[in-house]
Design an enzyme around this catalytic site. Structure first.
Site, PDB file in Angstrom:
ATOM      1  N   SER A   1      -8.003   2.765  11.047  1.00 52.53           N
ATOM      2  CA  SER A   1      -8.709   3.560  12.057  1.00 52.53           C
ATOM      3  C   SER A   1      -9.575   4.664  11.448  1.00 52.53           C
ATOM      4  O   SER A   1     -10.698   4.886  11.907  1.00 52.53           O
ATOM      5  CB  SER A   1      -7.717   4.156  13.060  1.00 52.53           C
ATOM      6  OG  SER A   1      -7.159   3.138  13.865  1.00 52.53           O
TER       7      SER A   1
ATOM      8  N   LYS B   1       3.926   4.521  20.786  1.00 49.46           N
ATOM      9  CA  LYS B   1       3.166   4.244  22.009  1.00 49.46           C
ATOM     10  C   LYS B   1       3.954   4.537  23.286  1.00 49.46           C
ATOM     11  O   LYS B   1       3.387   5.033  24.267  1.00 49.46           O
ATOM     12  CB  LYS B   1       2.665   2.796  22.016  1.00 49.46           C
ATOM     13  CG  LYS B   1       1.571   2.528  20.987  1.00 49.46           C
ATOM     14  CD  LYS B   1       1.012   1.121  21.135  1.00 49.46           C
ATOM     15  CE  LYS B   1      -0.134   0.877  20.171  1.00 49.46           C
ATOM     16  NZ  LYS B   1      -0.758  -0.448  20.383  1.00 49.46           N
TER      17      LYS B   1
ATOM     18  N   ASN C   1      -2.064   4.304  23.749  1.00 52.94           N
ATOM     19  CA  ASN C   1      -2.569   4.283  22.377  1.00 52.94           C
ATOM     20  C   ASN C   1      -3.692   5.296  22.161  1.00 52.94           C
ATOM     21  O   ASN C   1      -4.217   5.412  21.057  1.00 52.94           O
ATOM     22  CB  ASN C   1      -3.032   2.873  21.979  1.00 52.94           C
ATOM     23  CG  ASN C   1      -4.373   2.494  22.576  1.00 52.94           C
ATOM     24  OD1 ASN C   1      -4.811   3.064  23.584  1.00 52.94           O
ATOM     25  ND2 ASN C   1      -5.035   1.514  21.979  1.00 52.94           N
TER      26      ASN C   1
ATOM     27  N   GLY D   1       4.299 -15.458  22.774  1.00 51.09           N
ATOM     28  CA  GLY D   1       4.965 -14.202  22.445  1.00 51.09           C
ATOM     29  C   GLY D   1       5.029 -13.267  23.641  1.00 51.09           C
ATOM     30  O   GLY D   1       4.130 -13.262  24.486  1.00 51.09           O
ATOM     31  N   ALA D   2       6.108 -12.486  23.713  1.00 49.46           N
ATOM     32  CA  ALA D   2       6.296 -11.561  24.840  1.00 49.46           C
ATOM     33  C   ALA D   2       6.658 -10.162  24.355  1.00 49.46           C
ATOM     34  O   ALA D   2       7.359  -9.420  25.037  1.00 49.46           O
ATOM     35  CB  ALA D   2       7.376 -12.096  25.785  1.00 49.46           C
ATOM     36  N   GLY D   3       6.165  -9.786  23.178  1.00 52.76           N
ATOM     37  CA  GLY D   3       6.404  -8.450  22.647  1.00 52.76           C
ATOM     38  C   GLY D   3       5.492  -7.429  23.296  1.00 52.76           C
ATOM     39  O   GLY D   3       4.765  -7.726  24.246  1.00 52.76           O
TER      40      GLY D   3
ATOM     41  N   GLY E   1      -8.587 -11.567  15.126  1.00 52.84           N
ATOM     42  CA  GLY E   1      -8.121 -10.340  15.758  1.00 52.84           C
ATOM     43  C   GLY E   1      -8.809  -9.064  15.313  1.00 52.84           C
ATOM     44  O   GLY E   1      -8.553  -7.997  15.887  1.00 52.84           O
TER      45      GLY E   1
END
Length: 289
Positions: free
Chosen positions: A24, A73, A94, A134-136, A249
């Site tokens: 970042s 977060k 975030n 995925g379910a995170g 990504g």
């Protein structure tokens, strides 16, 4: 007074634990230089037990706001006095900023996910059905983005079915939970396939074959991974071999940074090829490609 004068000397941050891996500062530093803004953006490592006091002292430390990453977060969500719609839907923050002395929180992950696809696979949101692997925590932002853009049917697959069921219950209608054993059958009618799992990323079996056959996906389907290290994951490699349009990504990381920068420094930056190449050069230097 122009925007540059108003932003002069403003400070922003990214905080997490650990935080030294964050790119970042490179992204925001690139924009500050490109736009000629005399401001700063720094990485600040904060332990979980110290986050509440850090968030409460932003103004005292001269910060206009900043980004929040793992593991803070949810703590940022709890600390914020006001939340935007995305943060409420996702249950995590975030991005923090100060507004009339109040700590405000937002979530730009869903925006970043959708903007990345808009740039690299325009028309992706015409898909009636999406498959989310995925379910995170990250999958919540993805599902929120899909629902916001009108995708009619979102199937969430997870090895632990209860996690997928919890996510589906959180979002309600149009989101359906499935066990990993159902993933293969769901591929055949998915116009968008999103990998949010760690499978194939650095330290999680990189170089191994992704455990789902993607050759039966519709030929117009788009496959995207929210992981950007490595840039070409096992999932994306397999999707490419199956003839699908693929989107990595990295763009999500770049696009999610835009709204925060605009809030803190008063100018909306652009995600350009020059910025992407700047980050890719750093990744190559670190052996992260």
């Amino acid at each position: 007074m122009d925007d540059k004068s108003m932003a002069r000397g403003r400070k922003a941050f990214v905080t997490g634990f650990p935080i030294k891996h964050s790119r970042s500062p490179l992204i925001h530093g690139f924009w500050l230089k490109e736009l000629g803004i005399d401001g700063s953006y720094e990485a600040v490592e904060v332990k979980p037990e110290d986050f509440s006091s850090f968030a409460a002292s932003l103004a005292a430390n001269g910060f206009a706001g900043g980004n929040v990453t793992i593991p803070h977060k949810e703590a940022a969500y709890a600390a914020a006095e006001s939340l935007d719609e995305a943060a409420c839907a996702i249950g995590a923050v975030n991005t923090l900023w100060l507004e009339n002395g109040r700590l405000c929180g937002g979530n730009t992950d869903a925006y970043g996910f959708a903007a990345n696809l808009d740039a690299s696979a325009p028309g992706w949101d015409k898909a009636d059905r999406a498959l989310v692997l995925g379910a995170g925590g990250a999958s919540r932002a993805v599902v929120h983005a899909l629902l916001s853009r009108g995708v009619c049917h979102v199937s969430v697959v997870n090895r632990t079915l209860s996690r997928a069921e919890e996510l589906a219950a959180h979002f309600g209608a149009r989101v359906y939970a499935h066990g990993w054993d159902e993933a293969q059958a769901l591929v055949s009618n998915a116009g968008l396939i999103v990998n949010t799992t760690a499978l194939g990323m650095s330290g999680h079996g990189e170089g191994q074959d992704f455990p789902i056959d993607l050759t039966c996906a519709p030929k117009e389907a788009v496959a995207t991974d929210i992981v950007y290290v490595p840039l070409r994951t096992a999932f994306l490699n397999k999707a490419e071999k199956a003839g699908l349009k693929t989107v990595d990504g990295l763009g999500m990381l770049l696009h999610q940074a835009v709204p925060g920068f605009e809030r803190w420094f008063g100018q909306r930056p652009q995600v350009t090829q020059a910025l992407r190449e700047h980050i890719l050069a750093d990744m190559a230097k670190a052996g992260a490609l």
